[in-house]
Design a protein around this motif. Structure first.
Motif, short mmCIF file in Angstrom:
data_model
loop_
_atom_site.label_atom_id
_atom_site.label_comp_id
_atom_site.label_asym_id
_atom_site.label_seq_id
_atom_site.Cartn_x
_atom_site.Cartn_y
_atom_site.Cartn_z
N LEU A 321 -76.61 15.00 -72.92
CA LEU A 321 -77.07 13.61 -73.02
C LEU A 321 -77.97 13.42 -74.24
O LEU A 321 -77.76 12.55 -75.08
CB LEU A 321 -77.81 13.22 -71.74
N GLN A 322 -79.01 14.26 -74.32
CA GLN A 322 -80.01 14.07 -75.37
C GLN A 322 -79.48 14.48 -76.75
O GLN A 322 -79.78 13.84 -77.74
CB GLN A 322 -81.28 14.85 -75.04
N GLN A 377 -73.66 11.95 -67.00
CA GLN A 377 -74.73 12.93 -67.24
C GLN A 377 -75.99 12.53 -66.46
O GLN A 377 -76.69 13.38 -65.90
CB GLN A 377 -75.06 13.01 -68.74
N LYS A 378 -76.28 11.24 -66.44
CA LYS A 378 -77.48 10.79 -65.72
C LYS A 378 -77.31 10.99 -64.21
O LYS A 378 -78.28 11.30 -63.51
CB LYS A 378 -77.78 9.31 -66.05
N ASN A 379 -76.10 10.81 -63.71
CA ASN A 379 -75.86 11.14 -62.30
C ASN A 379 -76.15 12.61 -62.05
O ASN A 379 -76.81 12.99 -61.08
CB ASN A 379 -74.41 10.86 -61.91
N ILE A 381 -78.03 14.71 -63.81
CA ILE A 381 -79.46 15.02 -63.94
C ILE A 381 -80.22 14.57 -62.69
O ILE A 381 -81.05 15.31 -62.15
CB ILE A 381 -80.04 14.34 -65.21
N SER A 382 -79.90 13.37 -62.21
CA SER A 382 -80.67 12.87 -61.07
C SER A 382 -80.30 13.60 -59.78
O SER A 382 -81.15 13.80 -58.92
CB SER A 382 -80.49 11.35 -60.91
N LEU A 386 -82.98 16.42 -60.06
CA LEU A 386 -84.10 15.78 -59.37
C LEU A 386 -83.90 15.71 -57.86
O LEU A 386 -84.82 15.32 -57.14
CB LEU A 386 -84.32 14.36 -59.92
N LEU A 388 -81.93 13.69 -56.12
CA LEU A 388 -81.67 12.35 -55.56
C LEU A 388 -80.28 12.35 -54.90
O LEU A 388 -79.45 13.20 -55.20
CB LEU A 388 -81.78 11.29 -56.66
N GLU A 391 -73.76 10.33 -55.51
CA GLU A 391 -72.91 9.14 -55.50
C GLU A 391 -71.91 9.26 -54.36
O GLU A 391 -71.45 10.36 -54.06
CB GLU A 391 -72.13 9.04 -56.82
N GLN B 259 -77.73 3.61 -58.16
CA GLN B 259 -77.58 4.19 -59.49
C GLN B 259 -78.61 3.61 -60.47
O GLN B 259 -79.09 4.33 -61.36
CB GLN B 259 -76.17 3.95 -60.00
N LYS B 262 -81.58 5.73 -59.85
CA LYS B 262 -81.31 7.13 -60.24
C LYS B 262 -81.34 7.29 -61.75
O LYS B 262 -81.88 8.26 -62.27
CB LYS B 262 -79.92 7.55 -59.75
N HIS B 263 -80.72 6.33 -62.43
CA HIS B 263 -80.65 6.47 -63.89
C HIS B 263 -82.01 6.29 -64.54
O HIS B 263 -82.30 6.93 -65.56
CB HIS B 263 -79.60 5.53 -64.46
N ALA B 266 -83.40 9.68 -64.14
CA ALA B 266 -82.72 10.65 -65.01
C ALA B 266 -83.17 10.48 -66.46
O ALA B 266 -83.38 11.46 -67.18
CB ALA B 266 -81.21 10.47 -64.90
N GLU B 267 -83.33 9.22 -66.88
CA GLU B 267 -83.75 8.98 -68.26
C GLU B 267 -85.16 9.53 -68.49
O GLU B 267 -85.45 10.12 -69.53
CB GLU B 267 -83.71 7.48 -68.58
#
Lengths: 397, 361
Positions: A321-322, A377-379, A381-382, A386, A388, A391, B259, B262-263, B266-267
């Motif tokens: 992502l980054q 990617q954010k899914n 990561i979270s 993290l 969370l 989905e 989402q 979540k995002h 994530a960010e």
């Protein structure tokens, strides 16, 4: 914390730099067009023979045969970034298929496929995504039924890079129509010259066809040309994708790109003043430099964790992502710094840096989307990073 | 090559986290913001017991001979707790003495620092941007003028003051001609002061380095540790946002299953994780005297300011209306990150300094 190289690794770095330096005149350039230009193949062979490419692939399969060493891989990547010489071939066949073959292929597959792939003589394309199956890859609908000793394939793939140049394809097909969606997939390897394959170039925003659509109509593939067992293709595909994520977001390549932007901004003038002396552009440049440093340091941390066999964690999860975002931002600043000249596209005396910034600015948006979109990617990561909730999965989990 | 904390550093990180959790829970942070000195002294005492006074002092001068990476690790935990005490000014002072003091001055002052007899504040903000109505001049009759946003002055016995020419002086906090007053600031947990000097008697540091080296080292070290503080504070805000998103329910689901939420999380994580490596790398580079060390310290300060600001805002937003209230106390971290952003130069100023160091200005 100790960022010095051991004597052995320092010697290895010197060896790599010496080989590259003494063979500088043999490196292919943009004049040597075509994936199989003799000059490109000779360069690849030279790199393999000196242990700079295909370093950890066993000699029996055409590699150099050194034991895996994360730090050596890093030293090699940095040597190419610092010398600016063309990197070893890193196409999908070499970077994704070969590691998967070595892990899960049959002895016959390894014997026949790995060597020519490594040497650039056998080019592969990847048949994964479909028009209806992008982020939800496991919903793919290209099907294969058994007829005698063959699979017979019908369906369509999209986003297939190098399909026109490829000799072979590694391809996900649904072989068990009634199984849950992750269970009915098989991983087939076959020639792109097989009758019934039609390729249509897919022109993208860069104006070039970097990708293709591939159509299969009654394409017959011998049943033994499968990797893994029938119905276990999803696990094989995941082994391959793991290697793709490692391809995207190399921090030494990002640093090399950043240094080219620094050179551009020191060289290029507007109203007689170097772009570097425009305080607004310079401030943006420094903000990017901080991120380049951060991703480099993050890369050191990832390498250290791999050396220690620690499980992948947040430092690894954020790289794609980054890294892709940062590459795109560097190109974006270059375009803004070039101003109107950043609009030129194609041969013109005022085109700067051969138009590479224009090309990267557009192409890299594709890399943000491909290989797992920024949102996927954010899914990840979270959820994995993290903790969370996941989905919802529509069917078949 | 090994880019990781050592076992000793991991142990120190854990100790700092443990003692600060014990002595600086949210209630103590609240009391400190209300100018109750009890929790401030308690936190300072706990940090001293960890050895922070002697941490950066060379072993031949009675110290532990540790480095800025060690200091950054402790400071990160101070930020994580929004603690009312920290090691920014003491660390800047030790490094300033080493860079600007003569051998005798180093030995004399550092011995008193290690014993706890002397506690040094730092008045160097003008080096990172001088206002028209601040600045200190040195003359035969003493130091005169004013310096704002003095760090570490609340319990200081002495103040290290940089004059307009970059020379560093030490004045007694309660000496004649010296006035120290706390400034009314948004971040009320820590104390920022103004010093007014009127022909104050001082001891000038007279080491061999050219004038400016000492104060520049102080600013660089301060910037690094402010970045470390923001790293810790931002990590706490992110952790709290993630925990809240796993608890709070709306529409029959925890909000962390949406989402959009979540995002946001994530960010924040994607921006913050590389920052940890950046702060470590900058601290290690300063310890090793690497070529790019000062540039890295500047860029760490500027980047943590940007990422910290993003996280302070986003983590508050994940908490919805509750994030805005005093009840949760998130605002202490929000304000701390905001203060760290401006102290010793906002991001634009610090990036300009980084450009200058590279010959790009």
């Amino acid at each position: 914390m100790d960022l010095r190289l051991s004597a052995r690794h320092a010697a290895f770095r010197d060896h790599v730099l010496a080989v590259l330096d003494s063979n500088r005149d043999k490196a292919p350039t943009s004049e040597h067009r075509g994936l199989k230009h003799p000059r490109r193949l000779a360069w690849q062979r030279l790199l393999i023979e000196n242990g700079i490419a295909a370093r950890t692939v066993p000699e029996a399969y055409g590699g150099f045969g050194a034991p895996p060493d994360i730090l050596e891989a890093r030293i090699i990547a940095e040597a190419f970034a610092s010398t600016g010489l063309p990197r070893p071939l890193a196409n999908q066949g070499i970077s994704m298929l070969v590691p998967t073959l070595l892990e899960l292929g049959t002895e016959e597959q390894k014997q026949t496929l790995v060597r020519p792939t490594l040497h650039g003589e056998m080019v592969w394309c990847q048949g994964y995504s479909e028009p209806g199956s992008g982020s939800d890859l496991a919903s793919l609908a290209t099907r294969a039924h058994i007829d005698g000793d063959d699979y017979v394939i019908n369906g369509q793939k999209i986003w297939t890079s190098t399909a026109r140049e490829a000799d072979m394809i590694f391809c996900l097909v649904r072989t068990e129509a009634d199984a849950p969606k992750h269970k009915g997939i098989s991983y087939l390897l076959f020639s792109m010259a097989t009758p019934g394959i039609e390729i249509r170039p897919l022109v993208d925003m860069t104006g070039a066809a970097n990708f293709n659509e591939v159509f299969f109509t009654d394409v017959r593939v011998p049943r033994r040309q499968i990797m893994g067992a029938p119905g276990e293709g999803w696990a094989v595909a995941n082994a391959t994708l793991k290697h793709e994520r490692g391809m995207l977001g190399d921090p030494s390549a990002t640093k090399a790109r950043f240094m080219r932007l620094v050179a551009l901004m020191r060289r290029e003038t507007v109203d007689g003043m170097a772009l570097m002396h425009n305080p607004l552009l310079r401030d943006r440049l420094l903000a990017l430099q901080a991120r380049v440093f951060a991703m480099q340091a993050n890369g050191l941390r990832v390498t250290t964790r791999q050396l220690r066999n620690e499980p992948a964690g947040m430092p690894e999860l954020v790289v794609k992502l980054q890294g892709c975002e940062l590459n795109h931002e560097i190109a974006r600043l270059a375009i803004d710094a070039l101003g109107e000249l950043g609009l030129l596209y194609g041969d013109h005396p005022q085109l700067r840096d051969a138009g590479e910034w224009q090309q990267m600015y557009m192409y890299d948006l594709g890399l943000i989307i491909g290989g797992g979109t920024a949102q996927i990617q954010k899914n990840i990561i979270s959820e994995r990073g993290l903790g969370l909730p996941r989905e919802p999965r529509a069917s078949g989990g | 090559m090994d880019f990781a904390l050592s076992d000793d550093q991991i142990a120190m990180q854990a100790s700092a986290k443990r003692v600060l959790e014990r002595c600086a829970p949210l209630e103590a942070v609240r009391k400190a913001a209300a100018r109750d000195r009890g929790p401030v002294n308690a936190a300072a005492g706990e940090l001293a017991a960890l050895g922070v006074r002697e941490m950066l002092v060379a072993t031949d001068l009675g110290g532990l001979g540790l480095g800025l990476l060690d200091a950054a690790i402790v400071q990160e935990q101070c930020g994580a707790a929004a603690a009312p005490a920290d090691i920014i000014a003491p660390s800047m002072a030790v490094e300033g003495l080493m860079a600007a003091g003569s051998r005798d001055q180093q030995a004399a002052w550092l011995a008193r620092v290690v014993s706890g007899e002397v506690r040094l504040a730092c008045a160097v903000a003008e080096r990172a941007g001088a206002r028209d109505d601040a600045g200190v001049r040195s003359s035969a009759s003493g130091l005169s003028g004013a310096s704002v946003f003095v760090l570490g002055a609340a319990d200081a016995t002495h103040v290290m003051v940089a004059d307009q020419d970059g020379r560093v002086h030490i004045v007694a906090a309660e000496g004649p001609g010296v006035g120290l007053r706390a400034l009314p600031a948004i971040d009320e947990v820590r104390v920022f002061s103004r010093i007014d000097l009127d022909n104050a008697r001082s001891e000038a540091l007279v080491g061999e380095n050219s004038p400016g080296r000492g104060v520049d080292r102080m600013v660089t070290v301060g910037r690094l540790l402010l970045a470390a503080d923001t790293l810790g504070a931002a990590q706490t805000m992110l952790d709290r946002a993630v925990a809240y998103a796993q608890e709070r329910k709306q529409f029959g689901r925890v909000i962390g299953s949406f989402q959009a939420v979540k995002h946001m999380c994530a960010e924040m994580a994607a921006e913050l994780e590389p920052c940890r490596s950046l702060v470590w790398h900058a601290a290690h580079a300063l310890d090793e005297g690497a070529d790019e060390a000062e540039v890295m310290a500047c860029l760490a300060k500027a980047h943590l300011a940007e990422v910290g600001t993003f996280i302070a805002r986003t983590a508050t937003e994940v908490h919805g209306g509750m994030g805005f209230t005093d009840l949760l106390g998130l605002h202490f971290w929000f304000k701390r990150i905001g203060a760290n952003r401006q102290l010793l130069g906002g991001p634009e100023r610090v990036r300009h300094d980084a450009a200058r160091l590279q010959g790009w200005v």
